[in-house]
Design a protein around this motif. Structure first.
Motif, PDB file in Angstrom:
ATOM      1  N   LEU A  20      59.125  44.008   2.798  1.00  0.00           N
ATOM      2  CA  LEU A  20      58.070  44.954   3.179  1.00  0.00           C
ATOM      3  C   LEU A  20      57.656  45.873   2.036  1.00  0.00           C
ATOM      4  O   LEU A  20      56.816  46.737   2.207  1.00  0.00           O
ATOM      5  CB  LEU A  20      58.518  45.768   4.398  1.00  0.00           C
ATOM      6  CG  LEU A  20      58.772  44.927   5.650  1.00  0.00           C
ATOM      7  CD1 LEU A  20      59.303  45.797   6.777  1.00  0.00           C
ATOM      8  CD2 LEU A  20      57.523  44.198   6.082  1.00  0.00           C
ATOM      9  N   ASP A  39      54.248  50.601  10.631  1.00  0.00           N
ATOM     10  CA  ASP A  39      53.373  50.569  11.798  1.00  0.00           C
ATOM     11  C   ASP A  39      53.761  49.365  12.657  1.00  0.00           C
ATOM     12  O   ASP A  39      54.750  48.685  12.390  1.00  0.00           O
ATOM     13  CB  ASP A  39      51.913  50.514  11.368  1.00  0.00           C
ATOM     14  CG  ASP A  39      51.586  49.318  10.493  1.00  0.00           C
ATOM     15  OD1 ASP A  39      52.400  48.371  10.408  1.00  0.00           O
ATOM     16  OD2 ASP A  39      50.502  49.319   9.880  1.00  0.00           O
ATOM     17  N   SER A  40      52.986  49.080  13.683  1.00  0.00           N
ATOM     18  CA  SER A  40      53.354  48.001  14.602  1.00  0.00           C
ATOM     19  C   SER A  40      53.402  46.638  13.910  1.00  0.00           C
ATOM     20  O   SER A  40      54.288  45.824  14.195  1.00  0.00           O
ATOM     21  CB  SER A  40      52.416  47.964  15.800  1.00  0.00           C
ATOM     22  OG  SER A  40      51.082  47.771  15.385  1.00  0.00           O
ATOM     23  N   LEU A  41      52.504  46.387  12.979  1.00  0.00           N
ATOM     24  CA  LEU A  41      52.518  45.116  12.256  1.00  0.00           C
ATOM     25  C   LEU A  41      53.759  45.009  11.366  1.00  0.00           C
ATOM     26  O   LEU A  41      54.436  43.975  11.338  1.00  0.00           O
ATOM     27  CB  LEU A  41      51.253  44.947  11.421  1.00  0.00           C
ATOM     28  CG  LEU A  41      51.174  43.674  10.585  1.00  0.00           C
ATOM     29  CD1 LEU A  41      51.245  42.438  11.482  1.00  0.00           C
ATOM     30  CD2 LEU A  41      49.892  43.659   9.773  1.00  0.00           C
ATOM     31  N   ALA A  42      54.074  46.080  10.655  1.00  0.00           N
ATOM     32  CA  ALA A  42      55.252  46.076   9.787  1.00  0.00           C
ATOM     33  C   ALA A  42      56.533  45.928  10.608  1.00  0.00           C
ATOM     34  O   ALA A  42      57.475  45.245  10.188  1.00  0.00           O
ATOM     35  CB  ALA A  42      55.305  47.349   8.950  1.00  0.00           C
ATOM     36  N   ARG A  43      56.567  46.526  11.781  1.00  0.00           N
ATOM     37  CA  ARG A  43      57.752  46.383  12.637  1.00  0.00           C
ATOM     38  C   ARG A  43      57.892  44.939  13.115  1.00  0.00           C
ATOM     39  O   ARG A  43      59.001  44.421  13.234  1.00  0.00           O
ATOM     40  CB  ARG A  43      57.686  47.339  13.821  1.00  0.00           C
ATOM     41  CG  ARG A  43      57.886  48.782  13.418  1.00  0.00           C
ATOM     42  CD  ARG A  43      57.885  49.683  14.618  1.00  0.00           C
ATOM     43  NE  ARG A  43      57.626  51.055  14.243  1.00  0.00           N
ATOM     44  CZ  ARG A  43      58.105  52.093  14.906  1.00  0.00           C
ATOM     45  NH1 ARG A  43      58.854  51.925  15.971  1.00  0.00           N
ATOM     46  NH2 ARG A  43      57.825  53.310  14.514  1.00  0.00           N
ATOM     47  N   MET A  44      56.768  44.283  13.381  1.00  0.00           N
ATOM     48  CA  MET A  44      56.814  42.874  13.779  1.00  0.00           C
ATOM     49  C   MET A  44      57.343  42.030  12.616  1.00  0.00           C
ATOM     50  O   MET A  44      58.183  41.144  12.817  1.00  0.00           O
ATOM     51  CB  MET A  44      55.429  42.391  14.195  1.00  0.00           C
ATOM     52  CG  MET A  44      55.400  40.944  14.637  1.00  0.00           C
ATOM     53  SD  MET A  44      56.400  40.622  16.094  1.00  0.00           S
ATOM     54  CE  MET A  44      55.409  41.413  17.336  1.00  0.00           C
ATOM     55  N   GLU A  45      56.870  42.309  11.393  1.00  0.00           N
ATOM     56  CA  GLU A  45      57.361  41.595  10.216  1.00  0.00           C
ATOM     57  C   GLU A  45      58.860  41.837  10.024  1.00  0.00           C
ATOM     58  O   GLU A  45      59.610  40.913   9.688  1.00  0.00           O
ATOM     59  CB  GLU A  45      56.594  42.030   8.972  1.00  0.00           C
ATOM     60  CG  GLU A  45      55.143  41.595   8.976  1.00  0.00           C
ATOM     61  CD  GLU A  45      54.335  42.196   7.832  1.00  0.00           C
ATOM     62  OE1 GLU A  45      54.921  42.911   6.993  1.00  0.00           O
ATOM     63  OE2 GLU A  45      53.126  41.958   7.795  1.00  0.00           O
ATOM     64  N   SER A  47      61.009  42.570  12.401  1.00  0.00           N
ATOM     65  CA  SER A  47      61.681  41.843  13.469  1.00  0.00           C
ATOM     66  C   SER A  47      61.873  40.376  13.112  1.00  0.00           C
ATOM     67  O   SER A  47      62.960  39.811  13.295  1.00  0.00           O
ATOM     68  CB  SER A  47      60.885  41.979  14.767  1.00  0.00           C
ATOM     69  OG  SER A  47      61.498  41.256  15.799  1.00  0.00           O
ATOM     70  N   ALA A  60      61.145  43.714  21.221  1.00  0.00           N
ATOM     71  CA  ALA A  60      59.978  44.417  20.670  1.00  0.00           C
ATOM     72  C   ALA A  60      59.897  45.860  21.167  1.00  0.00           C
ATOM     73  O   ALA A  60      59.617  46.775  20.388  1.00  0.00           O
ATOM     74  CB  ALA A  60      58.701  43.659  21.004  1.00  0.00           C
ATOM     75  N   ARG A  64      59.951  49.211  18.879  1.00  0.00           N
ATOM     76  CA  ARG A  64      58.837  50.170  18.918  1.00  0.00           C
ATOM     77  C   ARG A  64      59.326  51.588  19.200  1.00  0.00           C
ATOM     78  O   ARG A  64      58.715  52.553  18.747  1.00  0.00           O
ATOM     79  CB  ARG A  64      57.812  49.766  19.990  1.00  0.00           C
ATOM     80  CG  ARG A  64      56.838  48.717  19.543  1.00  0.00           C
ATOM     81  CD  ARG A  64      55.653  48.583  20.501  1.00  0.00           C
ATOM     82  NE  ARG A  64      56.054  48.208  21.848  1.00  0.00           N
ATOM     83  CZ  ARG A  64      56.169  46.957  22.289  1.00  0.00           C
ATOM     84  NH1 ARG A  64      55.923  45.956  21.481  1.00  0.00           N
ATOM     85  NH2 ARG A  64      56.523  46.718  23.528  1.00  0.00           N
TER      86      ARG A  64
END
Length: 82
Positions: A20, A39-45, A47, A60, A64
């Motif tokens: 990241l 942010d939400s996209l970075a947290r998905m990455e 994960s 998820a 979050r």
């Protein structure tokens, strides 16, 4: 921080730096995930990377709700122990 948490935090730090592109000096257990730009996209990455590299699949909703990197380490610990 327990020895296990220290190890998990080192794994998390590696992912944050390598995948990241977060600056290592900014990474601290008390650091806010929002201040680090997770942010939400970075947290998905994050994960996906945790699952691929460590075999730790975080829900998820739990990811979050994490406010600090220490919270994420606690989630990692709970998920890998369960």
């Amino acid at each position: 921080m327990t020895d296990r948490h220290t190890h998990l935090f080192a794994d998390l730090r590696s992912i944050l730096v390598e995948e990241l592109r977060i600056l290592a000096p900014d990474i601290d257990p008390a650091a806010s995930v929002l201040d680090l730009g997770l942010d939400s996209l970075a947290r998905m990455e994050l994960s996906v990377a945790l699952d691929q590299r460590l075999g730790i699949a975080l829900p998820a909703q739990a990811l979050r709700s994490a406010e600090t990197l220490g919270d994420i380490v606690a989630l990692m610990d709970a998920q890998s122990a369960g």
